[in-house]
Structures are given as structure tokens and as C-alpha cells.
Scaffold this motif. Structure first.
Motif, PDB file in Angstrom:
ATOM      1  N   GLY A   1     140.773  62.768  89.718  1.00 60.03           N
ATOM      2  CA  GLY A   1     141.896  61.850  89.654  1.00 60.03           C
ATOM      3  C   GLY A   1     143.213  62.540  89.930  1.00 60.03           C
ATOM      4  N   PRO A   2     144.330  61.760  89.940  1.00 59.65           N
ATOM      5  CA  PRO A   2     145.648  62.330  90.264  1.00 59.65           C
ATOM      6  C   PRO A   2     146.391  62.913  89.066  1.00 59.65           C
ATOM      7  N   VAL A   3     145.861  62.740  87.866  1.00 62.24           N
ATOM      8  CA  VAL A   3     146.563  63.189  86.661  1.00 62.24           C
ATOM      9  C   VAL A   3     145.625  64.066  85.839  1.00 62.24           C
ATOM     10  N   PRO A   4     146.183  64.898  84.953  1.00 60.32           N
ATOM     11  CA  PRO A   4     145.310  65.700  84.085  1.00 60.32           C
ATOM     12  C   PRO A   4     144.373  64.815  83.266  1.00 60.32           C
ATOM     13  N   ALA A   5     143.177  65.313  83.057  1.00 58.38           N
ATOM     14  CA  ALA A   5     142.168  64.564  82.304  1.00 58.38           C
ATOM     15  C   ALA A   5     141.751  65.380  81.090  1.00 58.38           C
ATOM     16  N   SER A   6     141.841  64.767  79.925  1.00 56.89           N
ATOM     17  CA  SER A   6     141.385  65.400  78.682  1.00 56.89           C
ATOM     18  C   SER A   6     140.019  64.830  78.344  1.00 56.89           C
ATOM     19  N   VAL A   7     139.012  65.703  78.317  1.00 59.59           N
ATOM     20  CA  VAL A   7     137.635  65.254  78.138  1.00 59.59           C
ATOM     21  C   VAL A   7     137.034  65.916  76.913  1.00 59.59           C
ATOM     22  N   GLY A   8     136.013  65.310  76.403  1.00 61.98           N
ATOM     23  CA  GLY A   8     135.286  65.867  75.266  1.00 61.98           C
ATOM     24  C   GLY A   8     134.166  64.924  74.872  1.00 61.98           C
ATOM     25  N   PHE A   9     133.127  65.481  74.277  1.00 59.41           N
ATOM     26  CA  PHE A   9     132.018  64.649  73.827  1.00 59.41           C
ATOM     27  C   PHE A   9     132.353  64.087  72.453  1.00 59.41           C
ATOM     28  N   THR A  10     132.233  62.778  72.326  1.00 57.69           N
ATOM     29  CA  THR A  10     132.564  62.103  71.080  1.00 57.69           C
ATOM     30  C   THR A  10     131.299  61.697  70.343  1.00 57.69           C
ATOM     31  N   ASP A  11     131.449  61.179  69.135  1.00 52.24           N
ATOM     32  CA  ASP A  11     130.289  60.817  68.313  1.00 52.24           C
ATOM     33  C   ASP A  11     129.406  59.799  69.018  1.00 52.24           C
ATOM     34  N   ARG A  12     128.126  60.065  68.956  1.00 52.90           N
ATOM     35  CA  ARG A  12     127.161  59.171  69.570  1.00 52.90           C
ATOM     36  C   ARG A  12     126.967  57.927  68.728  1.00 52.90           C
ATOM     37  N   ILE A  13     126.328  56.945  69.344  1.00 50.16           N
ATOM     38  CA  ILE A  13     125.885  55.757  68.620  1.00 50.16           C
ATOM     39  C   ILE A  13     124.514  56.082  68.052  1.00 50.16           C
ATOM     40  N   VAL A  14     124.400  56.131  66.741  1.00 48.04           N
ATOM     41  CA  VAL A  14     123.149  56.563  66.120  1.00 48.04           C
ATOM     42  C   VAL A  14     122.543  55.420  65.318  1.00 48.04           C
ATOM     43  N   SER A  15     121.243  55.482  65.191  1.00 49.64           N
ATOM     44  CA  SER A  15     120.517  54.522  64.373  1.00 49.64           C
ATOM     45  C   SER A  15     120.133  55.177  63.060  1.00 49.64           C
TER      46      SER A  15
END
Length: 1001
Positions: free
Chosen positions: A636-650
Motif C-alpha cells: 500500500g501507499p502508507v505505513p502498515a502496522s501488522v500483528g497477529f491478534t487473538d484468535r476466535i476460540v471454542s
């Protein structure tokens, strides 16, 4: 004390940037079309409000009346307030004919007939009266303030802690019956006897919003409701704030009463607080507004200010010289007036005129009329009323000079902060005989007439100009004080000789409030929202010919020009802004591309193929690490802040960004600060940058291994990659579990076929019948058998090979616990790979010796096999010594300890074996292990080169192995109590040691 509530016309959450004002005014927006992706849609539309507002004009009628709790007063409300009737032109300086054109007065009911027919059941307004004020559908907002709708002189009413709604209902019915069809009640607020109603025309009501009302109590003891105010705030057209204050201040003519009136008014302003203003669901205020934050304010009610410095009797006489002309000679009210005037003249020593005594003689009507005409106040037809000392205008002007309210405003004690009033061209509104047009209080008290009932107004401009003036005065005073101090210091002047000074009571009085200022032209006002509105006072008068109360009703008509939101234009702007925001958001929205590393490994039966949108680890084994890589590229044209977030758990799953069997590792340091707590770690990628993420599967948790072996768990999950202010990416991960000998029970392992555990996936699991003869293949698990045999052989080889070495090195078995336990620094990756191969040989039932490379030393082989054996024993579900077996064994040992029974080593062995024999597979496995340990000890002791230390070395080895293997083979928890725990640990060690020790002869 005050209370408040907000109407349902005031929706919206609370969003605001600048306290005390709208987010911006039209003049402050550099480009009305400039929108930001950081704004909500509502905020962006609101910032362009100048583009969808149109100029509108509204007439607002404000009325006030103290009804004195008298029955029948409600009958008159429609006539004077809505209909604009009940005005006496002859008793008002204001000329209605000049403004509205001539009207026919010949059919108007005269005063005598009007007073004679007065009834509580019928309106008292004269018959055939014409409307002299705008009314009906001409008015956009009707604002009515009533006082004393209940008897506040009654202690029951004055001290009532709540409002009785019943009295207000008849007033509401009366007003609504008189209003044109379609008018809607937008404000209703009551405080004991105070009642405020606001009705809006059908075209205006939908544009009324942010309605907030409150009550302020200033009565008995400063907080009862017999005095005080009811206040309302509305927003008209989503742009203009209006405040309406209906009050009843302290009564009385004493000086203390005057000061209390000022205090009451100050408390109303101080305590009034409104709910936030909502425009398009945007809360435009962080703090609650009060009086002074509006654009237009109207203060109405019975303010109770009196006339100072004049005897009430003189005021009554002076005014009745005018009011008596409303009556003919035979009217009862006129006879009362004349009688009082004659009495006053006698007391003062003046001879009464023929007119004064005419009502007491039997002269002819013509003669009386002639005398009356000759002696009445001089006609003003040929003179300007303002120049005629006998005119009503002159009388009112002379009395208004003594008006307390004007004096208090001039002295800055009350209503001095921008409040003003229209010209008073009407008689005092208080106090009259009920049922009389012009007879002032004829009771024993003979209260002096006064303008108790008032309608004040103030614009935002008035308030700001006053504030600026106060600041300027304070600054000037401060400068004068500084100059004064400087002059005294420089020129050695005594304080009494200073030639200048500042007096706030006299300086700057030229620009004080002028009650008679000309306001014929509409006044421009810059509103809080930044629009240019205008206000003009059209009429301000009393309704002298309303007879049902001792107060005359009073009203004012204002014309307000204001900017209002046009719904069609707003809808168009809304659509434009939505498109612009979408475009801006898409252009500024971070975007990444996720690339999954392809791999060629064959797949399990559950995952026959691989796609680039999921991560497939293929087959995974116990304690064997497997890695896959993904690439996250910022496209993309702008900085991207990424990270793995909490999963959907059963239910039953472990929460977090990854399952417990998976590890996530970025190839860079995480951001030092992160505002979003949803992601565990955040990594910022510049445009064009890419990050490599390593995903590693490593399964060593024995509980998970058992669940996988039994099919109760699977290696499947979905990771969520969060791109902040962007979209989420869902990344499936899966692996195929290869069944393992580890984590099983002895009962399960003895039924493993010769082909290995991998070939027995479909065999029955451990059950209540484990250990039964049915299905038994081996007397001891093949893994234990093969590993103990390999340990014996490889230790023997290792000792022999070491003896043939020419290098003088410290032998490895000098580290107690070898070959089962080694120092941490020797636990190398090469050793772990050997152990992995050995586990594979066990699971596939292949030769252990064939897993080693030719160059692998016998010492390394011995250590790898011994450690694998110890790990297998520790992973057994039921252990070699089960919980039940150990409980029975420990009970026997404790009984012998209590009885202090001494047994030989052989007797101890027999006792232990008698218990173990109940579970043959466990007993045999125990025998194999202890036999192996004896052989290992013998090989190590025989390899020692230090004479005389064999015995101590053997003891150390026996003790060390006993401690190591008791923990691995006994599957029973240790006691919590420290003393009991230590004792139980000694018994466990003894269980192993008694079988591996060599008796001394």
C-alpha cells in the motif's frame, strides 16, 4: 438546588474536540470540501454545514402571567396569548394602529359592560375585540411562562417536595385548544407553581432538537420550590441555541427583599446546567452548558422588582388619573377611583375639583360631563406625548426612573451582563383589583403599583460585548495601579497626592445599558455555530383588559432570522462526503500481501493438497520441530502496522494469537509502543517493505500428545493477521499428527504389533480392561524392552571404547546420572536429532542401531538411547508403578516404619514384588529397568581407574539412579506438606535402590 432532564429530541453519542464550542465554525474551515479519513462521516458532514443551511425567519411570541392561583384565569389564555387580544390602546403609549393599520373599535365592548359581566366560567376579554398583536399561524414558537398556577402561600404547596401535574393540565388544554391545528408541544417544565410551555408550528417542530430542561429552587431556606425558575434550552434548525427562563423571584418591598431578588436571579444563572447539544449524533460539548452559552435568551416571569423612593399611595393616585378615563361616570371602579382621589386631596389640603365630587352629586349628566372635560388632564392631541407633562408617556417615564430593576442593572447588581428590555409603554402590571381594568389595589394594604412582570432578552453578542468590557476595565484598572505605583516610586509622591485613579463605580459609565435605546433595526448576532443571525423586537406590551388576575399578562413578539439546515441540501452533502470519505479511506488505507512459502512434502489424508492461502506443515512428530515461512509485504501507499491478534476460540481451546503447539516469530523487533492492545506485538512496515514470519510447530506437551494419539485433538487452527486501520487476514494452519509411542499407557503399548505404533492407529484405545489377556502381544512394552537392551549394549561399548582412547580425558560417567542425565551444555542439536531418529525407530519398529551414522561415537549413541528411554518412561500415562500400586506399596512401608520392623534387602524385594505381581506388565517392566540399571552400574564401576573408590562410586550411582528413575516410573503425586513430601520421596528412592544395590558381604 436544581434538577434536569433531556428530551428524546436529543440523540447521539458524545464526540467533541474543543470545549465550549462547536468543533469549528464555517469561517474556520479552510476548505469546506476538505475531509479527513480520520473523521467519522457525521463529523465530516457537520464541518460542511455552511453548505446546507438556508436563511429562515420566525416569529417568537413570549408571554408571562402571574395567575395568582385564581380559578378561571385559564379561560383568558387563548384570547390574549394566542389571539393577541385584550390590549387597551388608550392606556398604552405604543400605537398599534400605526403598525398594523386601522381597525374598527366601534363594536368593541366598553369597560363598564366588560367588568359587569366578568365570570370565572367565561373569558374576561372584551367582546368583539380585535387582535392587535400577531398570533395564530403567524407565530412559529409560542413560549408561555406562568406563575402561581397553585397557591404558593399555602404551606402545603410551598413545601411540597414534588410537582403536582394536575394544575398544569388545564393550562395545557386551554393553550392547545386556542392554538391552530398541528402545533406541537416541545417543552413542558413545572416547579410547584411555575409552569413553562413551548409550542412549535408544524413546519418548525421537526427542526427542534437538543431539548433540555431544568428547575432551580430558590424559595424557603434557599432550596424550596415556592420561588425559583424553570428553564429550557432548544436548538432550532440544528444551528441556533435558544434559552427560555420562567422565574418567580422573592416578593416584598423591603431592602432585604431586593437583595434576595438579586440573589435568586444569580442562583438561577449559576445552577442552570443543560445536557450536551447533539448535532448529527455528535456531542458538540464536553462540559454541560449553562445560561450564557446560548445564542438567544429570554428571561420572563414575575421578577417582583418594585418602584423605589415613591410612596405607593402617590403612585396609585398618579396612575389612576389616567385609568379613570376608561370608565363612564356610573361605573363602580370609577366611583372607587374618584373617591380615593377626593380623599387624597382632602388629606393633602387641596380643594377637590368638580370632577372629583361629581360622582357624589345629583347634577345633570351634561353638566358633569362638561366639568369632567374641563378639569381632566390636559389633552395631548396637540402636543408630542414626550413633551406633554400630563401625558401617559410622561407619567410612565417619571415612574420608570424609580424602577428597581433598571437601577440594579445600572449598578451591576443584577441582569447587568448583557440583558435588556424593550421600551415600557404600558402601565404597571401589578397590582389590580381582580375584575378591574384600571383599579389598582383598593384593599386595606393598597399595594403600590409596579412593573413586577417583565420580559428580558439577551443575544450572544450582548453577552460577549459585556465580557469584553469587563476584561477591558480590569486591564485598565491594572494598568492604572501599575502607573500609580510607578509614579509614587519615581517622584516620591505620597499616596494621598496621586493625581489619577480608577473608580469602577464611575469610570466607563458612558457605555452602560440604556433602557430607552433605539432598536428599530434588526440586530446582527454571530451565533456559537458561526452563523450571522438577526433579532428584532416587534412588540412589547401588557394586556390591560384581561381581568381575571391581579397581574396583567405581558407578552413580546420577536422576529428572528436564522440559518437552518435544509434536509435536501444536507442529504446531497451527506452523499458527497460519504463518497469522498470512501475514496480517502481507500487511498489512505494500509494494504499488505501475504505470501505462504510452498513446500513439496506429501500430505496427510485430511489435507490432500496445498494452496497459497494456508500453511500446511505436513506430518509432525512428537518433540520434533517443523517450520514454515510466510512473507508479509506492504503493497500500500502508507505505513502498515501488522500483528497477529487473538484468535476466535471454542470451548477447550487455549486463547491467544496462536495455539499452544505453534510459535510465531518475526524477523525484526516489534514496535516499542503500541496503542492497540488487541494485537500482542505490532510491527510497522514502510511502503515496499516486507517481513518474514517463521511459524514453528513443536509438540512436547504430553497431555496434547495423548489427546492427539487418541484422536481427541487435531492440529488445525486459523490465525488472524490484523492490519491496523485495514482489513484482517485469516490464515489457516494445519498439520497431520504422526502417532507416537510416547504418552501412552503400558496396557496400550503391550498390544502394539511388531510393525510399530504407526500401524496400530485403528487398534482399541486404553480402557477399563487394559492388562487383560485379550489382545496382549508382549509381556513388556517393546519400546522398553528394546531401549533397555540397547542401553546395556551401548554403555558396555562406550566403556570399552573409552578404555582404548589414548587421550587423557575425564570420562563422561564421572557426571553422576550419565548416560540418562547430562550437563546442559552437552545437550546439542546433534544429540536431539539422534533422539528424534530413535523415536522414529520405536514408532515404526525399525532397528535402533541402523538409525546411527557410522561415524556416530558409541558414547553419543548410549546417551541418546538412555535419554529416550527416560523420556518414554516419564511420558507413560499410568507409569511403571501406577498410582494404585504405589499407594499399596507406601502403605506397607509406612506400617513397617511405625512398627519399626527391620527387613533384609531380599525380604523388601519380596514384599514389593508381591504387590507388583498383581499387574504383570508393570512388574515385568520394572524388572527390566532395575536389571538394566544394575548392569550399567557394574560397567561404570568396572571402568574406574582409581583404586579403593569402587564402593563409594557404586553408592553414588545407586543413589543418583534411584532418585532419577523413581520420579520417572512412579505415577503418583507427592504430598503437599514439606515433611511428608520429603519422607515420601525417600520411600520412592528406596523402592528403586533396594533392587539395584549390591549387598556387602
Amino acid at each position: 438546588m436544581s434538577s434536569s432532564h433531556r428530551s428524546d429530541l436529543s440523540p447521539g453519542p458524545q464526540i467533541r474536540d474543543t470545549p465550549g464550542a462547536f468543533p469549528s465554525s464555517p469561517g474556520e474551515v479552510e476548505s469546506p470540501r476538505a475531509v479527513s479519513s480520520q473523521h467519522t462521516l457525521s463529523q465530516a458532514v457537520f464541518e460542511r454545514r455552511a453548505e446546507y443551511t438556508v436563511s429562515k425567519k420566525i416569529k417568537i411570541k413570549v408571554g408571562t402571567w402571574n395567575v395568582a392561583a385564581l380559578s378561571g384565569t385559564e379561560k383568558d389564555i387563548g384570547g390574549w396569548f394566542v389571539g393577541g387580544k385584550g390590549i387597551s390602546e388608550s392606556l398604552s403609549v405604543l400605537s398599534f394602529r400605526e403598525k398594523d393599520g386601522a381597525t374598527d373599535t366601534e363594536s368593541l365592548e366598553d369597560v363598564e359592560h366588560q367588568e359587569a359581566r366578568r365570570s370565572k366560567k367565561e373569558p374576561t376579554i372584551p367582546l368583539n375585540d380585535s387582535a392587535l398583536l400577531p398570533g395564530g399561524e403567524e407565530i412559529g414558537l409560542y413560549v408561555l411562562g406562568l406563575q402561581e398556577i397553585v397557591d404558593i402561600s399555602s404551606a402545603t404547596e410551598a413545601l411540597r417536595p414534588y410537582n403536582d401535574p394536575h394544575p398544569g393540565r388545564k393550562w395545557k388544554r386551554a393553550v392547545e385548544a386556542a392554538l391552530p391545528n398541528g402545533y406541537i408541544l416541545v417543552v413542558e417544565q413545572q416547579l410547584i407553581g411555575l409552569y413553562l410551555l413551548v409550542y412549535a408550528a408544524p413546519s418548525i417542530a421537526p427542526t427542534v432538537s437538543s431539548v433540555s430542561t431544568t428547575s432551580v429552587r430558590t424559595g424557603l431556606m434557599g432550596y424550596m420550590g415556592n420561588k425559583g425558575a424553570v428553564v429550557a434550552r432548544i436548538v432550532l434548525g440544528e444551528t441556533t441555541r435558544f434559552v427560555f427562563i420562567n422565574c418567580h423571584l422573592c416578593a416584598g418591598v423591603e431592602k432585604g427583599n431586593l437583595e434576595r431578588r438579586n440573589w435568586d436571579a444569580a442562583q438561577v444563572q449559576k445552577q442552570t446546567r443543560f445536557d450536551p447539544v447533539y448535532i448529527d449524533s455528535i456531542d458538540t460539548e464536553e462540559i454541560r452548558e449553562g445560561i450564557g452559552d446560548e445564542d438567544f435568551a429570554f428571561w420572563l416571569g414575575d421578577l417582583n422588582y418594585r418602584l423605589d423612593g415613591l410612596p405607593g399611595e402617590d403612585v396609585r393616585r398618579l396612575l389612576m388619573l389616567h385609568t379613570r378615563n376608561e370608565y363612564n361616570r356610573t361605573n363602580a371602579s370609577k366611583r372607587k377611583i374618584n373617591a380615593e382621589l377626593v380623599l387624597h386631596d382632602k388629606v393633602s389640603g387641596r380643594e377637590p375639583t368638580s370632577d372629583d365630587t361629581s360622582s357624589h352629586t345629583s347634577s345633570s349628566t351634561d353638566a358633569a360631563s362638561s366639568t369632567d372635560t374641563a378639569t381632566t388632564l390636559q389633552s395631548s392631541e396637540t402636543l408630542d406625548p414626550s413633551s406633554d407633562p400630563s401625558s401617559l408617556h410622561a407619567t410612565l417615564a417619571s415612574l420608570l426612573a424609580h424602577d428597581q430593576l433598571r437601577q440594579q442593572m445600572q449598578d451591576r447588581k443584577a441582569f447587568h451582563d448583557g440583558w435588556r428590555e424593550g421600551p415600557i409603554d404600558f402601565l404597571p402590571t401589578y397590582k389590580y383589583d381582580v375584575g378591574s381594568v384600571g383599579m389598582f389595589d383598593s384593599s386595606e394594604k393598597k399595594r403600590g403599583p409596579s412593573w413586577c412582570d417583565r420580559i428580558l432578552f439577551r443575544t450572544r453578542r450582548d453577552k460577549l460585548e459585556y465580557d469584553d468590557k469587563i476584561r477591558a476595565e480590569e486591564a485598565a484598572k491594572k494598568r492604572d495601579e501599575e502607573m500609580k505605583a510607578y509614579a509614587m516610586d519615581e517622584h516620591n509622591i505620597n499616596e494621598g497626592e496621586v493625581l489619577f485613579g480608577y473608580d469602577s463605580a464611575t469610570d466607563g459609565v458612558d457605555d452602560e445599558y440604556d433602557p430607552d435605546a433605539d432598536h428599530d433595526d434588526p440586530e446582527a448576532v454571530t451565533t456559537k455555530a458561526g452563523f450571522e443571525d438577526k433579532i428584532h423586537l416587534d412588540y412589547y406590551t401588557s394586556h390591560q383588559r384581561v381581568l381575571s388576575s391581579d397581574h396583567k399578562p405581558l407578552d413580546a413578539v420577536f422576529t428572528v432570522t436564522y440559518e437552518a439546515v435544509d434536509p435536501d441540501l444536507k442529504s446531497k452533502i451527506h452523499q458527497e462526503v460519504a463518497r469522498e470519505l470512501d475514496k480517502a479511506e481507500n487511498e489512505a488505507r494500509p494494504a499488505v500481501t501475504v505470501i505462504v512459502e510452498p513446500h513439496q512434502e506429501s500430505h496427510g489424508k485430511n489435507h490432500p493438497s496445498t494452496d497459497q492461502k494456508s500453511v500446511d506443515f505436513g506430518s509432525v512428530h512428537f518433540a520434533s520441530m517443523k517450520t514454515r515461512n510466510i512473507t508479509i509485504a506492504n503493497t500500500g501507499p502508507v505505513p502498515a502496522s501488522v500483528g497477529f491478534t487473538d484468535r476466535i476460540v471454542s470451548s477447550g481451546q487455549t486463547a491467544g494469537a496462536a495455539p499452544r503447539w505453534l510459535r510465531i516469530q518475526f524477523d525484526r523487533l516489534k514496535d516499542r509502543f503500541t496503542e492497540n492492545a488487541e494485537s500482542h506485538d505490532v510491527y510497522t512496515l514502510e511502503p515496499g517493505d516486507a517481513a518474514n514470519v517463521e511459524l514453528t510447530v513443536f509438540i512436547s506437551d504430553i497431555d496434547l500428545v495423548r489427546a492427539l494419539n487418541e484422536g481427541r485433538a487435531s492440529l488445525e487452527d486459523v490465525l488472524i493477521l490484523r492490519v491496523h486501520n485495514g482489513r484482517d487476514y485469516f490464515l489457516p494452519v494445519h498439520a497431520t499428527w504422526s502417532p507416537s509411542s510416547f504418552g501412552r499407557s503400558i496396557g496400550n503399548l503391550i498390544r502394539t504389533p511388531e510393525t510399530g505404533i504407526r500401524k496400530s492407529q485403528d487398534q482399541p484405545g486404553d480402557g477399563p480392561g487394559r492388562g487383560d489377556a485379550e489382545g496382549v502381544k508382549w509381556s513388556v512394552p517393546r519400546g522398553i524392552f528394546r531401549l533397555t537392551e540397547a542401553v546395556e549394549y551401548l554403555v558396555e561399548r562406550a566403556v570399552a571404547d573409552w578404555g582404548m582412547r589414548s587421550v587423557d580425558e575425564r570420562p563422561p560417567w564421572e557426571d553422576l546420572g550419565w548416560p540418562f542425565i547430562i550437563p546442559t551444555e552437552k545437550n546439542t542439536g546433534q544429540l536431539q536429532k539422534l533422539e528424534e531418529k530413535i523415536r522414529e525407530a520405536l514408532d515404526n519398529d525399525t532397528s535402533i542401531s541402523e538409525t546411527f551414522e557410522m561415524e556416530t561415537a558409541s558414547i553419543e549413541r548410549a546417551v541418546a538411547v538412555a535419554r529416550t528411554l527416560l523420556a518414554l518412561l516419564a511420558s507413560l500415562e499410568d507409569g511403571v508403578i501406577t498410582h494404585a500400586l504405589w499407594t499399596e506399596l507406601e502403605h506397607d512401608i509406612m506400617e513397617r516404619e511405625k512398627s519399626k520392623q527391620q527387613l533384609s534387602a531380599e525380604e523388601e524385594k519380596d514384599k514389593i514384588l508381591d504387590v507388583l505381581i498383581s499387574s504383570p506388565a508393570h512388574s515385568t517392566s520394572f524388572t527390566f529397568l532395575t536389571s538394566m540399571l544394575i548392569k550399567v552400574i557394574n560397567e561404570i564401576v568396572s571402568a574406574t581407574t582409581v583404586q579403593g573408590q569402587e564402593h563409594s562410586l557404586r553408592k553414588d550411582l545407586e543413589t543418583g539412579y534411584a532418585s532419577t528413575f523413581s520420579e520417572a516410573v512412579i505415577r503418583a503425586p507427592l504430598p503437599v506438606n514439606v515433611k511428608e513430601r520429603r519422607a515420601s520421596q525417600c520411600r520412592r528412592n528406596r523402592l528403586i535402590q533396594v533392587f539395584i544395590q549390591v549387598e556387602q558381604r
